[in-house]
Design an enzyme around this catalytic site. Structure first.
Site, PDB file in Angstrom:
ATOM      1  N   ASP A 290     -27.860 -34.145   9.548  1.00  9.42           N
ATOM      2  CA  ASP A 290     -27.681 -33.119   8.396  1.00  9.42           C
ATOM      3  C   ASP A 290     -28.557 -32.269   7.711  1.00  9.42           C
ATOM      4  O   ASP A 290     -29.594 -32.496   7.239  1.00  9.42           O
ATOM      5  CB  ASP A 290     -26.161 -32.478   8.114  1.00  9.42           C
ATOM      6  CG  ASP A 290     -25.135 -31.546   8.222  1.00  9.42           C
ATOM      7  OD1 ASP A 290     -24.322 -31.767   8.489  1.00  9.42           O
ATOM      8  OD2 ASP A 290     -25.780 -30.919   7.838  1.00  9.42           O
TER       9      ASP A 290
ATOM     10  N   ARG B  70      -9.526 -34.875  19.583  1.00 10.91           N
ATOM     11  CA  ARG B  70      -8.749 -34.333  18.182  1.00 10.91           C
ATOM     12  C   ARG B  70      -8.433 -34.771  16.647  1.00 10.91           C
ATOM     13  O   ARG B  70      -8.610 -35.753  16.798  1.00 10.91           O
ATOM     14  CB  ARG B  70      -7.278 -34.290  19.071  1.00 10.91           C
ATOM     15  CG  ARG B  70      -7.084 -34.002  20.484  1.00 10.91           C
ATOM     16  CD  ARG B  70      -5.225 -34.839  20.875  1.00 10.91           C
ATOM     17  NE  ARG B  70      -5.694 -36.299  20.529  1.00 10.91           N
ATOM     18  CZ  ARG B  70      -4.611 -37.431  21.236  1.00 10.91           C
ATOM     19  NH1 ARG B  70      -3.394 -36.927  20.589  1.00 10.91           N
ATOM     20  NH2 ARG B  70      -4.779 -38.663  20.695  1.00 10.91           N
ATOM     21  N   GLU B  71      -8.820 -33.344  16.304  1.00 14.82           N
ATOM     22  CA  GLU B  71      -8.950 -33.659  14.968  1.00 14.82           C
ATOM     23  C   GLU B  71      -7.813 -34.297  14.268  1.00 14.82           C
ATOM     24  O   GLU B  71      -6.538 -34.263  14.926  1.00 14.82           O
ATOM     25  CB  GLU B  71      -9.461 -32.575  14.249  1.00 14.82           C
ATOM     26  CG  GLU B  71     -10.426 -31.861  13.755  1.00 14.82           C
ATOM     27  CD  GLU B  71     -10.597 -30.835  13.514  1.00 14.82           C
ATOM     28  OE1 GLU B  71     -11.191 -29.564  13.703  1.00 14.82           O
ATOM     29  OE2 GLU B  71      -9.973 -30.701  12.118  1.00 14.82           O
TER      30      GLU B  71
ATOM     31  N   GLY C 248      -3.621 -23.230  16.247  1.00 18.73           N
ATOM     32  CA  GLY C 248      -5.100 -22.644  15.487  1.00 18.73           C
ATOM     33  C   GLY C 248      -5.871 -23.844  15.457  1.00 18.73           C
ATOM     34  O   GLY C 248      -6.629 -24.708  16.317  1.00 18.73           O
TER      35      GLY C 248
ATOM     36  N   CYS D  18     -11.012 -25.043  17.336  1.00 21.98           N
ATOM     37  CA  CYS D  18     -11.917 -25.148  18.376  1.00 21.98           C
ATOM     38  C   CYS D  18     -10.900 -24.860  19.863  1.00 21.98           C
ATOM     39  O   CYS D  18     -11.358 -23.526  20.446  1.00 21.98           O
ATOM     40  CB  CYS D  18     -11.101 -26.640  19.226  1.00 21.98           C
ATOM     41  SG  CYS D  18     -12.334 -27.429  18.772  1.00 21.98           S
TER      42      CYS D  18
HETATM   43  C1  UDX Z   1      -8.573 -29.682  20.945  1.00 26.00           C
HETATM   44  C2  UDX Z   1      -8.426 -30.443  21.941  1.00 26.00           C
HETATM   45  O1  UDX Z   1      -6.977 -30.485  22.643  1.00 26.00           O
HETATM   46  C3  UDX Z   1      -8.745 -32.158  21.881  1.00 26.00           C
HETATM   47  O2  UDX Z   1      -9.673 -32.267  23.130  1.00 26.00           O
HETATM   48  C4  UDX Z   1     -10.637 -30.985  21.940  1.00 26.00           C
HETATM   49  O3  UDX Z   1     -12.272 -31.754  21.486  1.00 26.00           O
HETATM   50  C5  UDX Z   1     -10.573 -30.083  20.601  1.00 26.00           C
HETATM   51  O4  UDX Z   1      -9.552 -29.048  20.327  1.00 26.00           O
HETATM   52  P1  UDX Z   1      -7.743 -29.846  17.477  1.00 26.00           P
HETATM   53  O5  UDX Z   1      -8.097 -28.365  18.033  1.00 26.00           O
HETATM   54  O6  UDX Z   1      -7.712 -30.936  17.178  1.00 26.00           O
HETATM   55  O7  UDX Z   1      -8.125 -30.884  19.673  1.00 26.00           O
HETATM   56  O8  UDX Z   1      -6.444 -29.828  17.722  1.00 26.00           O
HETATM   57  P2  UDX Z   1      -4.613 -29.691  18.799  1.00 26.00           P
HETATM   58  O9  UDX Z   1      -3.807 -31.245  18.774  1.00 26.00           O
HETATM   59  O10 UDX Z   1      -5.162 -30.268  20.150  1.00 26.00           O
HETATM   60  O11 UDX Z   1      -4.055 -28.848  18.415  1.00 26.00           O
HETATM   61  C6  UDX Z   1      -4.729 -27.651  18.479  1.00 26.00           C
HETATM   62  C7  UDX Z   1      -3.400 -26.654  18.044  1.00 26.00           C
HETATM   63  O12 UDX Z   1      -1.574 -26.921  18.697  1.00 26.00           O
HETATM   64  C8  UDX Z   1      -2.756 -26.932  16.360  1.00 26.00           C
HETATM   65  O13 UDX Z   1      -2.722 -26.168  15.453  1.00 26.00           O
HETATM   66  C9  UDX Z   1      -1.068 -27.619  17.088  1.00 26.00           C
HETATM   67  O14 UDX Z   1      -0.490 -27.579  16.300  1.00 26.00           O
HETATM   68  C10 UDX Z   1      -1.040 -26.916  18.105  1.00 26.00           C
HETATM   69  N1  UDX Z   1      -0.109 -27.666  18.969  1.00 26.00           N
HETATM   70  C11 UDX Z   1      -0.049 -28.671  19.856  1.00 26.00           C
HETATM   71  C12 UDX Z   1       1.426 -26.906  19.455  1.00 26.00           C
HETATM   72  O15 UDX Z   1       1.159 -25.741  18.963  1.00 26.00           O
HETATM   73  N2  UDX Z   1       1.224 -27.767  20.447  1.00 26.00           N
HETATM   74  C13 UDX Z   1       1.775 -28.610  20.726  1.00 26.00           C
HETATM   75  O16 UDX Z   1       2.524 -28.982  21.848  1.00 26.00           O
HETATM   76  C14 UDX Z   1       0.447 -29.449  20.091  1.00 26.00           C
END
Ligand code: UDX
Length: 435
Positions: free
Chosen positions: A31, A155-156, A260, A263
């Site tokens: 990095d 997923r985070e 949010g 991604c």
């Molecule tokens: C996402 C994808 O899931 C993952 O596969 C990709 O590699 C990266 O982007 P991430 O951004 O970490 O992962 O979060 P995720 O768990 O997908 O949630 C994204 C957003 O959607 C969050 O703000 C979460 O609160 C919201 N969410 C998720 C909802 O509002 N409702 C849901 O049912 C699920």
């Protein structure tokens, strides 16, 4: 075992590097940020991920995992180089900004020794692999390599789980040599996981298409929630009924404040931009982007319309991270909602189990930070729940009502039990249910 170089030690690069080290490979993470590398070298994680810390320390100690600021040290003799640097949206056009990708590629090109697979793990626009290939050939015409697409689906908060239990491994390449190397690298994931070999451009598209679809699914259930609020249906029950259809599936049907993170907002905007660039109208994705953005202000307005005198009122906020199980506040709905309330001269006290340090970098002393969820609600005129942390669901309803000055609760993640809330005299509003 192989030597793997990971470029970028963020939410993707670090868990991926630790995962491959755990599988016995020699992993060198590089990095540009020296402070970050120094912390990692000293055994200090620079981000929160469930299950990462002990795996990180174990592999740091056994020598499988190391950190450097030297691209040369990381890349030379590497069998596979994973590029996991950020591709943030351009502030104006919203297209994916590839300056970090190209900077990494230009730097690594000269250090390639022997046949190397260069894999883009970052989410990159379709065709980026072609550009990377040309760039390396220009910088190092004698280099023997293949550029492949290797999209991440982590997923985070669940990155370690998702690394070891992927739904699928997608590998974008037509090179037999690269297929051989990557088949060997991912052999431990068979037969549980399907490894899908597709063209590089298909692989680059799969990542955007998947994230945009998931984001759209969330916007869809949020629209259904608005409909339920007007018609007396209950969106949680509607989601249950829908989810039993295997073609729809139960996941990503939790109505709330909207999506949010680093991604979905970025990838939906980049996908829409790519569509416009080639003359394809991505109406569904454009609607998802706009609907999701407006939802934050719409639900913040609902708070202001419900409370009589809003100026100088004391608002408690539970949750600052963009979702539960992470400390990440990037594009968090909570940030936008708080800014709307601050504009209306409200006083905010927030609590989040992990994200307050990160939130403070953005909000500073514009809000107060409470030591726990109950300290946040003391004498509050209203409570807004903005992140789906499980701890909020185990609230003591009686204590909550007693501590608040006015027991207004706006549950924008549907975390609480509406029946228990109402029984304890809480003036409760959630998402997707008529009150
Ligand atoms: C996402 C994808 O899931 C993952 O596969 C990709 O590699 C990266 O982007 P991430 O951004 O970490 O992962 O979060 P995720 O768990 O997908 O949630 C994204 C957003 O959607 C969050 O703000 C979460 O609160 C919201 N969410 C998720 C909802 O509002 N409702 C849901 O049912 C699920």
């Amino acid at each position: 075992m192989m030597k793997i170089a990971i470029i970028g030690t963020g939410y993707v690069g670090l868990p991926t590097g630790v995962g491959f080290a755990e599988l016995g490979h020699t992993v060198v993470c590089v990095d540009k940020i020296k402070e970050k590398i120094d912390l990692l070298k000293s055994g200090q994680l620079t981000l929160y991920e469930d299950g990462l810390n002990e795996m990180f320390l174990r592999n740091l100690q056994n020598g499988n995992l190391s950190f450097t600021t030297s691209m040369k040290k990381a890349v030379e003799e590497a069998d596979v180089v994973l590029i996991a640097v950020g591709t943030p949206p351009h502030p104006v056009t919203q297209e994916a900004d590839l300056k970090y990708i190209y900077a990494a590629v230009i730097e690594l090109a000269e250090f390639l020794t022997g046949y190397t697979v260069i894999a883009t793990k970052s989410t990159v626009p379709v065709g980026t692999g072609d550009d990377i290939e040309q760039l390396i050939l220009q910088k190092n015409p004698t280099a023997r390599f293949d550029v492949i697409s290797l999209p991440e689906f982590l997923r985070e908060g669940k990155a370690i789980h998702d690394f070891f239990n992927p739904d699928r491994i997608v590998i974008g390449t037509n090179s037999e040599k690269a297929i051989k190397v990557m088949s060997q690298l991912y052999e431990p994931f068979l037969p549980k996981t399907e490894i899908l070999f597709v063209s590089r451009r298909s692989s680059e598209t799969i990542k955007y298409a998947s994230n945009a679809f998931l984001a759209m699914k969330i916007q869809y259930i949020n629209e259904m929630a608005d409909f339920c609020e007007k018609t007396g249906a209950d969106v949680t029950e509607v989601a249950q009924g829908m989810g039993l259809d295997k073609r729809i599936g139960k996941s990503f049907l939790n109505a709330g404040i909207g999506f949010g993170g680093s991604c979905f907002p970025k990838d939906t905007k980049a996908m829409a931009f790519m569509g416009r660039k080639v003359g394809v109208c991505m109406d569904l994705i454009e609607t998802t982007i706009n609907g999701n953005k407006k939802r934050r202000e719409k639900l913040a307005d609902r708070v202001c319309q419900t409370l009589k005198n809003i100026e100088n009122s004391k608002i408690a906020v539970w949750g600052l991270a963009f979702k539960n199980d992470t400390d990440d506040c990037r594009e968090s709905p909570a940030m936008d909602v708080i800014n709307v309330l601050l504009d209306r001269q409200m006083n905010i006290t927030a609590y989040d189990p992990q994200a307050m340090q990160n939130a403070c970098r953005t909000l500073g002393n514009k809000i107060s930070y409470a030591d726990d969820m109950y300290a946040a609600v003391k004498d509050a005129d209203a409570l807004i729940i903005l992140t789906e942390w499980k701890i909020f669901a185990s609230v003591d309803y009686q204590l909550l009502a007693r501590l608040m000055h006015q027991p207004y609760v706006f549950d924008y993640r549907n975390m609480l039990d509406s029946k228990k809330a109402l029984e304890n005299g809480i003036l409760y509003q959630c998402i997707g249910k008529k009150f």
